[in-house]
Design a protein around this motif. Structure first.
Motif, PDB file in Angstrom:
ATOM      1  N   PHE A  81       0.851  -1.196   0.000  1.00 23.63           N
ATOM      2  CA  PHE A  81       0.000   0.000   0.000  1.00 23.63           C
ATOM      3  C   PHE A  81       0.885   1.243   0.000  1.00 23.63           C
ATOM      4  CE2 PHE A  81      -3.865  -2.273   1.085  1.00 23.63           C
ATOM      5  CZ  PHE A  81      -3.404  -3.377   1.774  1.00 23.63           C
ATOM      6  N   CYS A  82       0.592   2.205  -0.867  1.00 22.72           N
ATOM      7  CA  CYS A  82       1.289   3.496  -0.765  1.00 22.72           C
ATOM      8  C   CYS A  82       0.427   4.582  -1.414  1.00 22.72           C
ATOM      9  CB  CYS A  82       2.655   3.437  -1.422  1.00 22.72           C
ATOM     10  SG  CYS A  82       2.628   3.164  -3.190  1.00 22.72           S
ATOM     11  N   SER A  83       0.681   5.829  -0.993  1.00 23.62           N
ATOM     12  CA  SER A  83      -0.193   6.910  -1.475  1.00 23.62           C
ATOM     13  C   SER A  83       0.243   7.409  -2.856  1.00 23.62           C
ATOM     14  CB  SER A  83      -0.205   8.068  -0.484  1.00 23.62           C
ATOM     15  OG  SER A  83       1.096   8.616  -0.426  1.00 23.62           O
ATOM     16  N   GLY A  84       1.556   7.412  -3.117  1.00 20.58           N
ATOM     17  CA  GLY A  84       2.026   7.781  -4.445  1.00 20.58           C
ATOM     18  C   GLY A  84       1.978   9.265  -4.755  1.00 20.58           C
TER      19      GLY A  84
ATOM     20  N   VAL B 254      -2.625  12.626 -11.943  1.00 27.86           N
ATOM     21  CA  VAL B 254      -2.476  12.278 -13.363  1.00 27.86           C
ATOM     22  C   VAL B 254      -1.022  11.851 -13.611  1.00 27.86           C
ATOM     23  CG1 VAL B 254      -2.489  13.198 -15.726  1.00 27.86           C
ATOM     24  CG2 VAL B 254      -4.337  13.801 -14.116  1.00 27.86           C
ATOM     25  N   ARG B 255      -0.110  12.579 -13.009  1.00 32.91           N
ATOM     26  CA  ARG B 255       1.329  12.244 -13.172  1.00 32.91           C
ATOM     27  C   ARG B 255       1.603  10.851 -12.587  1.00 32.91           C
ATOM     28  NH1 ARG B 255       6.137  14.586  -9.992  1.00 32.91           N
ATOM     29  NH2 ARG B 255       7.955  13.832 -11.193  1.00 32.91           N
ATOM     30  N   LEU B 256       1.037  10.613 -11.425  1.00 36.98           N
ATOM     31  CA  LEU B 256       1.221   9.299 -10.773  1.00 36.98           C
ATOM     32  C   LEU B 256       0.700   8.192 -11.686  1.00 36.98           C
ATOM     33  CD1 LEU B 256       1.798   7.513  -8.258  1.00 36.98           C
ATOM     34  CD2 LEU B 256      -0.565   8.059  -7.511  1.00 36.98           C
ATOM     35  N   LEU B 257      -0.484   8.386 -12.226  1.00 35.69           N
ATOM     36  CA  LEU B 257      -1.083   7.370 -13.112  1.00 35.69           C
ATOM     37  C   LEU B 257      -0.183   7.119 -14.323  1.00 35.69           C
ATOM     38  CD1 LEU B 257      -3.523   5.598 -13.949  1.00 35.69           C
ATOM     39  CD2 LEU B 257      -4.543   7.660 -14.963  1.00 35.69           C
TER      40      LEU B 257
ATOM     41  N   GLN C 153       6.981  14.883  -2.741  1.00 32.77           N
ATOM     42  CA  GLN C 153       6.163  14.340  -3.837  1.00 32.77           C
ATOM     43  C   GLN C 153       7.002  13.407  -4.705  1.00 32.77           C
ATOM     44  OE1 GLN C 153       3.339  16.708  -6.040  1.00 32.77           O
ATOM     45  NE2 GLN C 153       3.353  18.346  -4.491  1.00 32.77           N
ATOM     46  N   GLU C 154       8.268  13.793  -4.959  1.00 39.73           N
ATOM     47  CA  GLU C 154       9.147  12.925  -5.764  1.00 39.73           C
ATOM     48  C   GLU C 154       9.353  11.579  -5.062  1.00 39.73           C
ATOM     49  OE1 GLU C 154       8.868  14.766  -8.822  1.00 39.73           O
ATOM     50  OE2 GLU C 154      10.223  13.010  -8.851  1.00 39.73           O
ATOM     51  N   LYS C 155       9.533  11.670  -3.769  1.00 42.26           N
ATOM     52  CA  LYS C 155       9.774  10.451  -2.967  1.00 42.26           C
ATOM     53  C   LYS C 155       8.552   9.514  -3.038  1.00 42.26           C
ATOM     54  CE  LYS C 155      11.042   9.399   1.860  1.00 42.26           C
ATOM     55  NZ  LYS C 155       9.661   9.035   2.231  1.00 42.26           N
ATOM     56  N   LEU C 156       7.377  10.109  -2.877  1.00 38.70           N
ATOM     57  CA  LEU C 156       6.143   9.314  -2.937  1.00 38.70           C
ATOM     58  C   LEU C 156       6.006   8.663  -4.307  1.00 38.70           C
ATOM     59  CD1 LEU C 156       3.586  11.786  -1.236  1.00 38.70           C
ATOM     60  CD2 LEU C 156       4.481   9.640  -0.285  1.00 38.70           C
ATOM     61  N   LEU C 157       6.345   9.433  -5.353  1.00 39.23           N
ATOM     62  CA  LEU C 157       6.189   8.922  -6.714  1.00 39.23           C
ATOM     63  C   LEU C 157       7.148   7.760  -6.983  1.00 39.23           C
ATOM     64  CD1 LEU C 157       4.789   9.329  -9.444  1.00 39.23           C
ATOM     65  CD2 LEU C 157       6.616  10.920 -10.062  1.00 39.23           C
ATOM     66  N   GLN C 158       8.384   7.928  -6.552  1.00 43.90           N
ATOM     67  CA  GLN C 158       9.383   6.858  -6.801  1.00 43.90           C
ATOM     68  C   GLN C 158       8.984   5.583  -6.055  1.00 43.90           C
ATOM     69  OE1 GLN C 158      11.154   6.859  -9.286  1.00 43.90           O
ATOM     70  NE2 GLN C 158      10.470   8.976  -9.552  1.00 43.90           N
TER      71      GLN C 158
END
Ligand code: GLC
Length: 738
Positions: A430-433, A505-508, A461-466
């Motif tokens: 599980f993660c928020s992304g 949208v970026r995350l997706l 935000q970069e950390k969550l995305l990675q």
């Protein structure tokens, strides 16, 4: 109390006492710190200590103990010991929050909505409340308007069925009975028609459209016995609703037969000065009183002007008596003269509020409201598969809507909390992304107080995305709980671009680069532009703002324990530029149905059709609907025709199909919509099971507002459609002959 005693009470009241029965204040005016109130908000509002003592009702305060104390102290000082009315926005649940109204529209289930309203009424009643400002029954066609979340959608028939169900749930047969409250139909009228979807904006509708599309749901709520109606903020064809005598006296009271209490929306009478319809507050008071508005919500327009207007002979005291009598009659219908505390009960608060029964109902209602828009075979999630939940709604309790103002967020169940109970912990992450909103989007939420989300730094935000991209690489299925922030819908939240928040949208996009097996679970208060989501994701499940048990219901559907059956109550536009888009539109003289031809009613850059139409929704199983069978080809005043289909579940699992009946009056004295919903049946079918579904087509069903201004049917040809969405072409023809 008998009517004669009410009349005697009215006759014994002073003019000031009567005028202040028509004043509604916030409950905050009755807190201990009198001085602070009197020198603060009360003074700013032009309300004095006497007004506070005589105000006939309050809004915005609840709690059995608090309201019993307030009522006792108020009645001791009230010259005739008249009880106060306690009102609140219990829109779609009180502490136990049910799916937002647009989601309840998607369930196409009036009985279910009635149960949800009854449960909400019970929690409200034991908390000391007497009136709820619900249901909002405004028809909506513009997803830019944030309050579409509060409506049940774009169709007059569906809105009418659900308005009736909610009123019955709140009030039962007798609003004075235990655990019942008075229901207030709002916002009269046509608030959902605000131009460009901008809240509080101008509403311009020809009387034909107003009556054919916008008024039926108010009428349904009134016919169901609603004890109160609330005026809307907007003008209706140039005159603000709250001072619109034609709308309120001729249409609401005379034509619709409404004889209950008419309350203004918050400061709406005063706002008729800003509208440019009243020259000052005294003028606003006169016009609203003459329009038949009984309660002035949270301004001193009535309390500061009515007595003087009577003394000067500008208004007839009889108009005040009429309004006050309606207020006294409502208090009487609630039994407050016999028991001013009604159902307020501190002990019952502890056992009723958020009880298991209400939570189970909330979970059932949520599961039935979800709409499966797309599914390329990756849902339901197969157990034993490596799965990643990635998205800001993965472990987010803020899933109850901005109108669930009393909802207990802490008691909400998140997707993660529910998933951890059924998904293999060794195979599930599980993660928020991403955050829900970007910095730029946050800036739009001015004045949103404590609920406003905090901003997340770029680095974070970069950390969550990675972290999310890494998680997505390792699994067979990515479930992405994404969506609007709950504060992006509701009052004063119009949006010019109805997109998924940009960080998501970026995350997706980034997740899709490493894993194509994406199922998006969409939390939203409105239809969004889902072109990119639909292109990238293999499955899309709309869960709206599902309420207290939203996460549990989402996992029920994601795992297949519940087979989704929701249908869209409002079209999802192809893009913002297509708005307003609704299925029950008129043909035009150049419908775009003749192939690639230039001079037709269409766009050169997008289709006419919405991305997903009204009435559309998929299931995990498949249903076949047979061609329509008619019992005859002619409907007359004496003879109805039945229209039948056989619905078969041709899949491997049980499911429910919402079988919808649409009619088209092919030629009439005024043009008629290409389709109009006239009935629906929810058919529950086991795998392989089939059922015959029959609709009765009779003359009353064919009536409409004719060119001569009368309501009735006209002879001629009709198309009849029966299908599982408004875009069905499963049709037959019949004639009506008078
Ligand atoms: C708000 C809303 C109305 C609500 C009222 C009281 O402005 O328009 O729906 O019931 O004020 O809170």
């Amino acid at each position: 109390m008998e009517k004669e005693k009410l009349k005697a009470l009215l006759d014994d009241m002073s003019l000031k006492e009567k005028a202040d029965q028509m004043l509604q204040l916030m409950g905050a005016f009755y807190q201990e710190d009198k001085e602070g109130i009197l020198t603060g908000p009360a003074r700013d509002m032009g309300v004095g200590e006497e007004d506070i003592q005589l105000a006939g009702s309050i809004l915005g305060t609840y709690g059995a103990g608090k309201l019993k104390k307030l009522q006792k102290e108020y009645m001791e000082k009230q010259p005739h010991h008249i009880p106060m009315l306690f009102m609140m926005d219990v829109i779609h649940g009180m502490k136990t929050v049910f799916p937002m109204p647009l989601a309840q529209g998607a369930a196409f289930d009036p009985e279910l909505s009635e149960k949800c309203a009854a449960a909400a009424a019970k929690e409200a009643a034991v908390s000391g409340l007497h009136v709820t400002f619900s249901p909002m029954v405004d028809l909506v066609r513009d997803a830019r308007w944030g309050r579409v979340m509060e409506s049940t959608g774009e169709d007059p028939y569906l809105n009418s069925r659900l308005a009736q169900a909610q009123v019955k749930g709140f009030q039962g047969e007798d609003m004075g009975a235990p655990y019942k409250v008075c229901s207030c139909i709002k916002h009269f009228a046509a608030y959902g028609g605000a131009q460009a979807g901008r809240d509080y904006n101008t509403v311009e509708l020809c009387e034909h459209t107003l009556r054919d599309f916008y008024l039926p749901s108010y009428k349904a709520g009134i016919d169901a016995g609603a004890g109160m109606v609330m005026t809307s903020f907007n003008t209706v064809n140039g005159i603000p609703a709250s001072t619109n005598k034609w709308l309120m006296r001729d249409v609401l009271r005379k034509e619709m037969g409404f004889d209950g209490v008419l309350i203004s929306d918050f400061s709406a009478i005063l706002e008729t000065v800003a509208h440019g319809h009243s020259k000052d507050e005294a003028d606003a008071a006169r016009k609203a009183l003459e329009a038949g508005v009984d309660i002035d919500m949270m301004t001193s327009v009535y309390s500061a002007n009515l007595c003087k207007l009577v003394e000067e002979g500008v208004v007839d005291e009889a108009l005040i008596d009429e309004g006050v009598m309606r207020i006294l009659e409502l208090k009487n219908r609630l039994g407050l003269f016999e028991n001013p505390y009604k159902d307020a009960d501190e002990e019952e608060e502890k056992t009723v509020i958020l009880c298991k029964e209400h939570r189970n109902l909330a979970r059932e209602a949520a599961g039935k409201s979800f709409v499966l828009l797309k599914n390329e075979g990756i849902l339901p999630a197969a157990p034993g598969k490596k799965t990643a939940f990635i998205g800001p709604y993965t472990d987010n309790k803020e899933i109850i809507s901005s109108w669930a103002i009393l909802g207990d967020v802490a008691s909400c169940v998140t997707i993660k909390e529910a998933a951890e109970k059924v998904f293999d912990p060794g195979l599930t992450t599980f993660c928020s992304g991403s955050p829900v909103l970007s910095e730029r989007e946050l800036k739009g939420l001015v004045g949103f107080g404590p609920g406003k989300p905090v901003s997340v730094s770029e680095e974070e935000q970069e950390k969550l995305l990675q972290e999310a991209v890494e998680a997505a690489k390792e699994v067979e299925l990515v479930i992405m709980p994404l969506g609007e922030h709950y504060l992006q819908s509701g009052e004063a939240t119009s949006r010019g671009m109805i997109d998924l928040p940009e960080a998501q949208v970026r995350l997706l996009r980034e997740v899709a680069k490493v894993n194509e097996n994406i199922a998006v679970v969409l939390f939203t208060g409105r239809p969004l532009d889902l072109r990119e989501v639909s292109r990238i994701a293999r499955s899309v499940l709309v869960v709206w703002l599902p309420g207290t048990e939203g996460g549990a219901a989402a996992v029920d559907v994601l795992t297949g324990k519940v087979n989704p059956s929701g249908k869209l109550p409002m079209s999802f536009p192809y893009c913002t530029g297509q708005i307003p888009v609704h299925y029950n539109a008129y043909s035009t003289g150049r419908p775009d149905n003749v192939g690639e031809v230039r001079f037709r009613s269409k766009y050169i850059d997008i289709p006419n059709e919405p991305l997903y139409p009204f009435g559309y929704g998929l299931s995990y199983t498949k249903f076949e609907i047979s061609p329509v069978k008619l019992s005859g080809g002619v409907v007359t005043d004496e003879k109805a025709v039945t229209a039948s289909v056989t619905v078969k579940n041709t899949g491997e699992r049980a499911g429910t199909e919402v079988v919808q009946l649409y009619l088209q009056d092919i030629a009439a004295s005024v043009v008629r919509p290409v389709k109009e919903l006239k009935g629906f049946v929810k058919a529950e079918l086991e795998a392989g099971e089939e059922k015959e579904i029959t609709f009765v087509i009779d003359e009353p069903m064919l009536r409409f507002l004719r060119a001569d201004g009368t309501v009735g049917s006209e002879e001629g040809e009709f198309n009849l459609f029966i299908g599982n969405s408004s875009d069905t072409d499963n049709q037959a023809k019949f004639r009506y002959e008078s």
